[in-house]
Enzyme design. Structure first.
Site, short mmCIF file in Angstrom:
data_model
loop_
_atom_site.label_atom_id
_atom_site.label_comp_id
_atom_site.label_asym_id
_atom_site.label_seq_id
_atom_site.Cartn_x
_atom_site.Cartn_y
_atom_site.Cartn_z
N ASP A 140 9.02 2.64 1.32
CA ASP A 140 7.86 3.37 1.83
C ASP A 140 7.80 3.11 3.33
OD1 ASP A 140 5.40 4.18 2.74
OD2 ASP A 140 4.30 3.46 0.99
N PHE A 147 0.85 -1.20 0.00
CA PHE A 147 0.00 0.00 0.00
C PHE A 147 0.88 1.24 0.00
CE2 PHE A 147 -2.53 3.42 1.90
CZ PHE A 147 -3.64 3.36 1.07
N LYS A 179 2.62 9.73 8.35
CA LYS A 179 1.94 9.22 9.55
C LYS A 179 2.56 9.73 10.86
CE LYS A 179 -0.85 5.50 7.81
NZ LYS A 179 -0.58 4.72 6.62
C1 LIG Z 1 -0.89 5.13 5.22
C2 LIG Z 1 0.11 4.75 4.20
C3 LIG Z 1 0.29 5.51 3.03
C4 LIG Z 1 -0.60 6.67 2.68
O1 LIG Z 1 -0.44 7.76 3.54
P1 LIG Z 1 -1.51 8.96 3.45
O2 LIG Z 1 -0.98 9.94 4.45
O3 LIG Z 1 -2.83 8.40 3.78
O4 LIG Z 1 -1.47 9.49 2.07
C5 LIG Z 1 1.30 5.16 2.17
N1 LIG Z 1 2.10 4.11 2.43
C6 LIG Z 1 1.96 3.35 3.53
C7 LIG Z 1 2.89 2.21 3.77
C8 LIG Z 1 0.96 3.63 4.45
O5 LIG Z 1 0.79 2.86 5.53
#
Ligand SMILES: *Cc1c(COP(=O)(O)O)cnc(C)c1O
Length: 404
Positions: free
Chosen positions: A225, A140, A254
């Site tokens: 990420d 994700f 986050k």
């Molecule tokens: C939550 C998340 C995102 C997206 O972050 P947003 O601030 O909602 O755009 C991207 N990558 C990972 C691994 C995430 O957990």
């Protein structure tokens, strides 16, 4: 003054775009790892706003930083730089491999910047043919159209017209399929160094090491990420530091803001040089309020005792979950790292993660799910032992109620 009238959950259905299905209760106040709703009901928070509230709710260092900055300057635009952004960027480079920082407002935007940088670098250095982005199934990366296409769940990117091209999805932890697939056309590999939304899946040491080697072999960039894993979540400031594998580009968000919206893309000077003036930008990116709060958060989270405390809390969580499971066997496995933990349901309980989430809510406990088979825990990194004990007592009552 803002209008003073009572809103309730009904109003959501009236005026909000229905892309979420929020719970009935509406939290109005948080302190540490406790939250209170409109009716004054109290909850223990094991969710932390999905790995965001890393210092709990309304931690004094965040409140003080926000209040102090609120009386200085709120916004400038990137026509000028500002002190909090510069201090935060310094801090992030001191605590990571990176030399350079680009500020955004969210994880998706940090990833968007990472992907655009990778494409631009490859085009500049090797030519337009080198454009393939490889990522992993169940991964994700956010909800912009590029990042959601790179993410490994087609259901999230289908139905919005033609997708950005040259994106390939392979199985996570399958090194041979990556080795087979990679070529001189591969521009970058993007991955989470521990899949969060995809079900709390850790990479094997061979896989993560092998990905780095294959990237080097094919002149491809490695993008981690760390939006969910970053900022102390796994017990290291960034998860890569505990894996012995360093990426070329890292995205973070986050927990970076501890509840204030901010994201960042971190990279080396060599790569950063390819995002020349005018190639990328963001109106709010590097906003002084966001950066002041993030600076306070990072200063706190990078303290050795806070990072060591994450490892201690992981033990407490694991022990308590094992104890519940000994009485009511519902979990097959407790997995993850630090305070990014998943309790994977056993054979008989497949598909019932949300039932546990709802039952926990009834008992006054906030938890998360990751898919339909994993109950996920991403609490404050400084949650007290007493709050963990109370939360686990509530979780046990919740599971006991639906156990039969
Ligand atoms: C939550 C998340 C995102 C997206 O972050 P947003 O601030 O909602 O755009 C991207 N990558 C990972 C691994 C995430 O957990």
């Amino acid at each position: 003054m803002a209008k003073e009238y009572k809103v309730d959950r009904q109003v959501f259905d009236e005026v909000m775009v229905p892309c979420y299905a929020p719970m009935q209760m509406i939290p109005v106040k948080g302190q540490g790892a406790r939250v209170w709703d409109q009716e004054g009901r109290e909850y223990v928070d094991f969710a932390g706003g999905i790995a965001v509230s890393c210092l709990g709710h309304c931690h004094p260092v965040m409140v003080d930083a926000l209040k102090a900055q609120a009386e200085q300057i709120w916004h400038l635009s990137n026509v000028m730089t500002n002190e909090p952004a510069l201090r935060l960027a310094k801090l992030l480079t001191e605590h990571s491999f990176a030399d350079k920082v680009f500020f955004a407002n969210s994880g998706a935007e940090a990833n968007e910047a990472a992907l655009k940088l990778a494409r631009r670098y490859a085009a500049d250095k090797f030519g337009p043919e080198k454009s393939e982005i490889i990522s992993f199934k169940q991964g994700f990366h956010g909800r912009t159209f590029f990042t959601v296409t790179v993410g490994g769940q087609e259901a999230y990117s289908d139905g919005f017209g033609p997708k950005p091209g040259a994106v390939t999805h392979l199985a996570y932890n399958d090194l041979s399929s990556l080795a087979e697939h990679m070529s001189e056309r591969t521009c970058a590999v993007m991955m989470e160094p521990l899949q969060g939304e995809g079900g709390i899946v850790s990479p094997t040491p061979e896989f993560i090491q092998g990905v780095r080697e294959l990237c080097d072999k094919h002149n491809a960039l490695l993008i981690f990420d760390e939006v969910q894993t970053g900022n102390g979540r796994t017990g290291d400031f960034y998860a890569y530091q505990g894996l012995g594998v360093t990426p070329d580009i890292l995205s973070t968000a986050k927990s970076l803001g501890g509840g204030f919206p901010i994201g960042a893309m971190l990279t080396t000077s060599e790569l950063a040089a390819h995002l020349k003036i005018g190639t990328h930008g963001s109106t709010y990116g590097g906003n002084p309020l966001a950066c002041a709060v993030a600076e306070a958060v990072v200063s706190e989270v990078t303290k050795p005792e806070v990072l060591a405390g994450v490892k201690q809390r992981e033990q407490w969580f694991r022990e308590a979950l094992e104890a519940i499971n000994a009485k009511y066997p519902v979990f097959a496995e407790i997995r993850g790292k630090g305070l990014l933990l998943g309790a994977a349901l056993n054979e008989e309980w497949q598909g019932r993660a949300r039932d546990i989430l709802l039952a926990a809510g009834e008992e006054g406990l906030m938890v998360l799910v990751a898919g339909t088979n994993v109950v996920r825990f991403t609490p404050s990194l400084v949650i007290d032992k007493a709050d963990i004990d109370e939360g686990m007592a509530r979780l046990e009552r919740a599971i006991a109620k639906i156990y039969s």
